[in-house]
Design an enzyme around this catalytic site. Sequence first.
Site, mmCIF file in Angstrom:
data_model
loop_
_atom_site.group_PDB
_atom_site.id
_atom_site.type_symbol
_atom_site.label_atom_id
_atom_site.label_comp_id
_atom_site.label_asym_id
_atom_site.label_seq_id
_atom_site.Cartn_x
_atom_site.Cartn_y
_atom_site.Cartn_z
ATOM 1 N N LYS A 198 60.449 -19.646 -11.982
ATOM 2 C CA LYS A 198 61.601 -20.545 -12.030
ATOM 3 C C LYS A 198 62.517 -20.170 -13.192
ATOM 4 O O LYS A 198 62.079 -19.548 -14.171
ATOM 5 C CB LYS A 198 61.129 -21.992 -12.236
ATOM 6 N N ARG A 238 52.828 -26.986 -0.781
ATOM 7 C CA ARG A 238 52.359 -27.061 0.613
ATOM 8 C C ARG A 238 51.040 -26.305 0.802
ATOM 9 O O ARG A 238 50.278 -26.605 1.717
ATOM 10 C CB ARG A 238 53.450 -26.543 1.544
#
Length: 507
Positions: free
Chosen positions: A281, A355
């Site tokens: 990130k 996920r």
Amino acid sequence: MEFPVLTVNPAKIETACLVVPVFKDGDLLPAADKLDDASERLIGQLLDRGDFEPSLGNVQLIPFAPGLGAERLLLVGLGERAKCGESQLIKALDAAFGAIAKLPLDDVAATFTDVPVGERDTAWKARVTLEAAHRACYRFDEFKSEPAPAPRLSSLTLLVGDEDQAAQAELGARVGAAVGEGVSLTRTLGNLPGNVCTPRYLADQAQRLADGADGALNVEILDEDALEALGANALLAVGQGSAEPSRLIVMEYRGAEDPEEAPHILVGKGITFDSGGISLKPGAGMDEMKFDMCGAASVFGTMKTVLGLKPRINVIGVVASAENMPDGRAIKPGDIVKTLKGLNVEILNTDAEGRMVLCDALSYVERFKPASVVDIATLTGAAIIALGHHASGLLSNDDDLALDLLDAGENAWDRAWHLPLWDEYQSQLDSNFADLAHIGGRPAGTITAACFLSRFADAYPWAHLDIAGTAWASGDKKGASGRPVGLLTQYLLDRETEAAETRPSVE
């Protein structure tokens, strides 16, 4: 916090401070009218002279209250009567208790139950009053060398008009107090730094919750050896670049008369810090990635609320926890991982790790033969683009379950918005090299994330709450919000009511 409910004349209640809501149109509410009569029109004169402007959220402390049992009055503006809805009442409550929390007061009384808010009943108004009091008194200062004095409020008396209202108020206040405590726990877990709140720390917190539950909560912790033996490779893959070992945490509450009754299961994403992994990130704002376990935190908070309310249903909380870090052992874009379900997943971006831990957890809970499964996750930035910071995203493979969650959110005023989970979106997950890819590109990112999860939740009614936009705030008020504990608690209470109506009567 104690929350007695009384039907006495508000002018006679002995308390350190009496909180009095006032509309802008000058017509006093019943409790305020009685106070005005007993104090030689103290409130009316303040309004007539313009000394107090009852605009929404405006507060004024009156340090002396001649003719009244209360030592002080705190007036809080409700704004215009015609515009007074749920949001307006909650804003007034937050303003009132925000002011109370700054004062050296141990006990206060409040008259918010006579504020007309659409079709909301006394129980609802009592509930949100207690929730607001807990919200205002919450502090996270354990890392402050010189913390500010903590709020002293320990007793909040609710004043109501009659005994029928008293029974409703007691019920609502009990729920509000329990939700308030659950929200506080959720906020604290979310606010803790990543070097403290690790997967092992969360496992310890589950055991601590069980230790204080007098046998009402059973906890099982699956460490990495157990996860490897199980075949939970997707969960393990996310954490393999971190020095912190991953955990799957299972908390079982069996409140139904039949311990084998199908449970309602909450599954929380518990990424205790998300650097993005190899798909790193940007540095700006990365500190907020400690909040990437707020889904897990909400499961802890809801389980705490469940332990306080003891609903007669079975509830299981499951937390899939890992730390996502870059390392020589970390998963890479292009890697293929075999999940607990047996599906092979192509990793295209290691920053879509939530996920992956959730898919194995969703496969794991199938063994409980659940009545429903709701997963909660700070899953996609796309949810923030679509819904901002007011509504949580809701997707489901069962329309009845989706409607139940929407209704619970409206009731608790912790709202969600239903997004489609149509088959047409599933093709975005097609892969040339594996059974499926774990991301589907930029279009409909929140929906395709749920499409991925749906592949692992096809054996039971399932819903997904994307709380990326609602789990925490940035800026000057940076911190975890505690959502969606209110929604989840109401959903479970509604299932208790539903179960009571369908169970056979015993003669």
